[in-house]
Scaffold this active site. Structure first.
Site, PDB file in Angstrom:
ATOM      1  N   ASP A   1       0.838  -1.208   0.000  1.00 40.35           N
ATOM      2  CA  ASP A   1       0.000   0.000   0.000  1.00 40.35           C
ATOM      3  C   ASP A   1       0.870   1.254   0.000  1.00 40.35           C
ATOM      4  O   ASP A   1       0.360   2.378  -0.052  1.00 40.35           O
ATOM      5  CB  ASP A   1      -1.010  -0.006   1.152  1.00 40.35           C
ATOM      6  CG  ASP A   1      -0.357  -0.071   2.518  1.00 40.35           C
ATOM      7  OD1 ASP A   1       0.880  -0.168   2.593  1.00 40.35           O
ATOM      8  OD2 ASP A   1      -1.091  -0.030   3.519  1.00 40.35           O
ATOM      9  N   SER A   2       2.214   1.057  -0.003  1.00 39.79           N
ATOM     10  CA  SER A   2       3.130   2.176  -0.254  1.00 39.79           C
ATOM     11  C   SER A   2       2.891   2.743  -1.656  1.00 39.79           C
ATOM     12  O   SER A   2       3.403   3.820  -1.976  1.00 39.79           O
ATOM     13  CB  SER A   2       4.586   1.733  -0.083  1.00 39.79           C
ATOM     14  OG  SER A   2       4.832   0.534  -0.780  1.00 39.79           O
TER      15      SER A   2
ATOM     16  N   GLU B   1      -1.760  -5.405   8.461  1.00 41.91           N
ATOM     17  CA  GLU B   1      -1.013  -4.878   9.595  1.00 41.91           C
ATOM     18  C   GLU B   1      -1.731  -5.161  10.915  1.00 41.91           C
ATOM     19  O   GLU B   1      -2.963  -5.064  10.989  1.00 41.91           O
ATOM     20  CB  GLU B   1      -0.848  -3.352   9.446  1.00 41.91           C
ATOM     21  CG  GLU B   1      -0.001  -2.955   8.254  1.00 41.91           C
ATOM     22  CD  GLU B   1       0.157  -1.440   8.110  1.00 41.91           C
ATOM     23  OE1 GLU B   1      -0.275  -0.683   9.011  1.00 41.91           O
ATOM     24  OE2 GLU B   1       0.727  -1.031   7.085  1.00 41.91           O
TER      25      GLU B   1
ATOM     26  N   GLU C   1       8.816  -4.261  10.597  1.00 45.73           N
ATOM     27  CA  GLU C   1       9.294  -2.984  10.072  1.00 45.73           C
ATOM     28  C   GLU C   1       9.850  -2.103  11.184  1.00 45.73           C
ATOM     29  O   GLU C   1       9.197  -1.880  12.213  1.00 45.73           O
ATOM     30  CB  GLU C   1       8.133  -2.265   9.347  1.00 45.73           C
ATOM     31  CG  GLU C   1       8.534  -0.925   8.751  1.00 45.73           C
ATOM     32  CD  GLU C   1       7.549  -0.364   7.745  1.00 45.73           C
ATOM     33  OE1 GLU C   1       6.561  -1.051   7.390  1.00 45.73           O
ATOM     34  OE2 GLU C   1       7.775   0.775   7.296  1.00 45.73           O
TER      35      GLU C   1
END
Ligand code: KIV
Length: 272
Positions: free
Chosen positions: A52-53, A123, A190
């Site tokens: 989704d970056s 996430e 991350e």
């Protein structure tokens, strides 16, 4: 490696897990379009993440929050057409799975049916376990994502390193174990301290793929546009730039503009 999909060259989730068992590091990169996916795949990357970056690097948004499920499906289907070998995992965007597990399942099914991707990433830890379990009931592989979770940026307020404090580190470890127990085939960590990431990778049997999580994990992921140097305003410590395409592309485009203005393009061999 045995294959369970029609394309026998295709890397599977089991293949990725096998790499961890053999002690072979896993390479993962993002891609969002057909042309880039072809090159990344031809180079031999194990996993392509349609992240989704895309919201940042493709659409120019400040955060990952605005990208929609339809837009993710568009990016993912373009990547699927470009990649023959890599396992393709697609991010469930913000708002497509937090409602309840039924919504999460419906979103994951749309991604699988409409893009042809091979699994989804989402996430969160224990708070999204029901959604993960529900998605898995449909036979859809799920990759977890802990540590810095950009979809929660407004909750945390910064993109700094996560889980530096003992209590946060313990919670992360607990979440990672819960994701493994729920059936995630892999996990992204991350921006967490390297020692914690290494501990998670050692305590889990599923592959842990890091971004800004040091070298003690089972594989690495970077955002393609960052590692190719197409973005130049973003320089976290973990980012290694393998090219400087921002400069190369702007130079090439300036050269083209100059040629057009000075009547150097096209020349007589470049016309009919
Ligand atoms: O969206 C993305 O690119 C990601 C990676 C940073 C892991 O989630």
């Amino acid at each position: 490696m045995s294959s369970i999909v029609p394309n026998s060259k295709r890397i599977t989730t089991h293949g990725v897990q096998e790499l961890k068992r053999k002690g072979v590091k896993i390479s993962m990169l993002t891609a969002y379009d057909y042309t880039m996916a072809r090159m990344v795949d031809a180079a031999g990357v194990d996993v392509i993440l349609v992240g989704d970056s895309a919201s940042n690097v493709m659409a120019g948004h400040e955060t990952t929050l605005p990208i929609t499920l339809d837009q993710m499906i568009y990016h993912a289907s373009s990547v699927v057409r470009g990649a023959e070998r890599a396992l393709i995992i697609v991010d469930l965007p913000f708002g497509s799975y937090q409602g309840d597990s039924k919504q999460a399942l419906n979103s994951a099914i749309r991604i699988m049916k409409e893009s042809g991707g091979h699994g989804v990433k989402l996430e969160g830890g224990i708070e999204v376990i029901d959604s993960i379990k529900r998605i898995l009931t449909a036979g859809i592989p799920v990759m977890g994502h802990l540590g810095l979770t950009p979809q929660s940026i407004y909750k945390f307020g910064t993109y700094t390193v996560r889980a530096r404090k003992e209590a946060e580190a313990e919670k992360l470890l607990e979440d990672a174990k819960a994701l493994e127990a729920a059936g995630c085939f892999s996990l992204v960590l991350e921006k967490v301290p390297a020692a914690l990431a290494e501990r998670v990778a050692k305590e889990l049997t599923i592959p842990v793929i890091g971004i800004g999580a040091g070298s003690g994990v089972d594989g690495q992921v970077l955002v393609l546009h960052d590692m190719l140097g197409m973005t130049h305003e973003f320089s976290p410590r973990f980012l290694r730039r393998y090219l400087n395409l921002y400069d190369d592309i702007t130079k090439a485009v300036s050269h083209y503009i100059e040629d057009v203005k000075l009547l150097n393009f096209p020349n007589k061999d470049e016309q009919y």
